[in-house]
Design a protein around this motif. Sequence first.
Motif, short mmCIF file in Angstrom:
data_model
loop_
_atom_site.label_atom_id
_atom_site.label_comp_id
_atom_site.label_asym_id
_atom_site.label_seq_id
_atom_site.Cartn_x
_atom_site.Cartn_y
_atom_site.Cartn_z
N LEU A 37 33.00 -53.48 -91.39
CA LEU A 37 34.34 -53.53 -90.79
C LEU A 37 35.35 -52.76 -91.63
CD1 LEU A 37 34.37 -57.28 -89.66
CD2 LEU A 37 34.34 -55.27 -88.17
N ALA A 38 35.25 -52.90 -92.96
CA ALA A 38 36.17 -52.16 -93.85
C ALA A 38 35.96 -50.66 -93.70
CB ALA A 38 35.95 -52.59 -95.31
N PHE A 39 34.71 -50.22 -93.62
CA PHE A 39 34.42 -48.79 -93.46
C PHE A 39 34.93 -48.26 -92.11
CE2 PHE A 39 30.59 -48.14 -96.58
CZ PHE A 39 31.48 -48.24 -97.63
N ILE A 40 34.82 -49.09 -91.08
CA ILE A 40 35.30 -48.67 -89.76
C ILE A 40 36.82 -48.47 -89.80
CG2 ILE A 40 35.67 -49.44 -87.38
CD1 ILE A 40 32.83 -50.72 -87.56
N LEU A 41 37.53 -49.43 -90.42
CA LEU A 41 38.99 -49.29 -90.53
C LEU A 41 39.35 -48.03 -91.31
CD1 LEU A 41 40.21 -52.94 -91.30
CD2 LEU A 41 40.54 -51.64 -89.20
N GLN A 42 38.63 -47.79 -92.43
CA GLN A 42 38.89 -46.59 -93.23
C GLN A 42 38.61 -45.33 -92.42
OE1 GLN A 42 36.57 -46.57 -96.80
NE2 GLN A 42 37.41 -48.49 -97.57
N GLY A 43 37.46 -45.32 -91.77
CA GLY A 43 37.04 -44.13 -91.05
C GLY A 43 38.01 -43.75 -89.94
N LEU A 44 38.50 -44.76 -89.21
CA LEU A 44 39.41 -44.47 -88.11
C LEU A 44 40.71 -43.83 -88.60
CD1 LEU A 44 38.86 -47.62 -85.85
CD2 LEU A 44 38.01 -45.28 -85.49
N GLU A 45 41.09 -44.13 -89.85
CA GLU A 45 42.33 -43.55 -90.39
C GLU A 45 42.22 -42.03 -90.55
OE1 GLU A 45 43.57 -45.49 -93.97
OE2 GLU A 45 44.39 -47.22 -92.89
N HIS A 46 40.99 -41.51 -90.53
CA HIS A 46 40.80 -40.06 -90.72
C HIS A 46 40.52 -39.35 -89.40
CE1 HIS A 46 40.65 -40.19 -95.18
NE2 HIS A 46 40.31 -41.44 -94.93
N ILE A 47 40.75 -40.04 -88.30
CA ILE A 47 40.40 -39.46 -87.01
C ILE A 47 41.26 -38.23 -86.70
CG2 ILE A 47 41.92 -40.71 -85.38
CD1 ILE A 47 39.08 -41.40 -84.01
N GLY A 48 42.46 -38.17 -87.30
CA GLY A 48 43.34 -37.02 -87.08
C GLY A 48 43.08 -35.88 -88.05
N ALA A 49 42.13 -36.07 -88.97
CA ALA A 49 41.85 -35.01 -89.95
C ALA A 49 41.05 -33.90 -89.29
CB ALA A 49 41.08 -35.59 -91.13
N ARG A 50 40.79 -32.85 -90.08
CA ARG A 50 40.02 -31.74 -89.53
C ARG A 50 38.84 -31.42 -90.43
NH1 ARG A 50 44.39 -27.13 -88.27
NH2 ARG A 50 42.51 -25.90 -88.33
N GLY A 51 37.94 -30.60 -89.90
CA GLY A 51 36.86 -30.05 -90.71
C GLY A 51 35.91 -31.12 -91.23
N ARG A 52 35.47 -30.89 -92.46
CA ARG A 52 34.44 -31.74 -93.05
C ARG A 52 34.92 -33.17 -93.25
NH1 ARG A 52 32.33 -30.82 -98.63
NH2 ARG A 52 30.44 -32.06 -98.66
N GLU A 53 36.22 -33.32 -93.57
CA GLU A 53 36.77 -34.66 -93.77
C GLU A 53 36.57 -35.50 -92.50
OE1 GLU A 53 40.86 -34.71 -95.06
OE2 GLU A 53 41.15 -36.79 -94.41
N ARG A 54 36.91 -34.92 -91.37
CA ARG A 54 36.79 -35.64 -90.10
C ARG A 54 35.32 -35.94 -89.79
NH1 ARG A 54 39.50 -35.92 -84.83
NH2 ARG A 54 37.93 -35.75 -83.20
#
Lengths: 228, 147
Positions: free
Chosen positions: A16-33
């Motif tokens: 659950l913690a990883f999902i919350l973290q991951g969703l915060e990067h949904i607006g990023a680009r490239g390799r980060e996303r």
Amino acid sequence: MTLDLALRVSEIMLALAFILQGLEHIGARGRERTLYLTRTGLAAILLTGFLSPLICLMLWINALLLLHRFQGPYNGGSDRMGLLILTCITAANVAPTERLQEYAFGYLAMQLALSYIVSGWVKIVNPAWRSGQALQDVFLYSAYPVSGEVRALAARPALLLIAAWAVMLLELLFPLALATQATLAVALVATGLFHLSNAVLFGLNRFFWIWLAAYPSIIWLQQRLFAG
Amino acid sequence: MLRTLSLLAPALAPSWRFFDEIAPSPRVEYTLLPTGDAAPTQWREFRPRPDRLSLRAMIRRLFWNPHWNEGLFLVSCSERLIDGKVDFSRREIMDRVVAEVRSIANPPEHLPYVRFRLTFLYRQNQTVEKHVLYVSDAENWREGAAQ
């Protein structure tokens, strides 16, 4: 709490913690996303419990790739704790014997206890913390206070002196809580509220969720060591 | 392999020395310029914090706090840049500053160049001092990649 149950609860909370973290990067680009979307997808599978050892291994490789991408952790201590939990859970999942599983999960519990003890120790040996000045500085000029209103608490030295000592004593006395299940429960509620206040005052929301994900390990270890 | 181990080791055996001392605290500021070599006159703080946050906003940030966590990453980049890891940190900060400028509702097209600087705040006796420790080269925010 059995080892299997504690491991599973930790897995779910970490996912659950990883999902919350991951969703915060949904607006990023490239390799980060790409890396964070992959992490989010794997964490969602981990929630279901399907092929947990394999999913943990894949999440661990993903964590290494994220370390490379950001040349270190993206969010300092919380990311390091996330990787520590993931490593211990993965090791426990793939360990061939129950004894080795216990060592892996026990290591996490030990590190959780150390995270409080060491953190309390380095503060209490510092005169600036004992006088309340250090906590006043955190509010006065550090990057953490989430608003001007929170930063204004720097002007309340008496309150911050009490808060500084409360934090140091909570952290240093944490190991005593292992004596009984009841004292550990009280201590974990107190430390959980401490992390919650850090999330509210300093925006450290990732610390809150990640530290909670390590709690099952110490609940299990306390029972393993001290329960009749 | 060695690089991976050096990144991994602090996570497997953490020091847990949270806030052992309150170090000088970085802020990212940026300025928009008409030409690449124009002298900056006015710096703005990158994503200044609000005067107050409602309880609702605080609860929401428990679950969804991407801008703030990105800000914490930039604090880390700022510290790394001053410690000598210049190229990576400069790129990460500049990409985010450029993305911020592009996200402005009416971006100032007559000011196509952007620079950022790092200021560090620390307490000197009873006052908070602010020192500029780094100023970036100018980049055209309308060109190139950004986050």
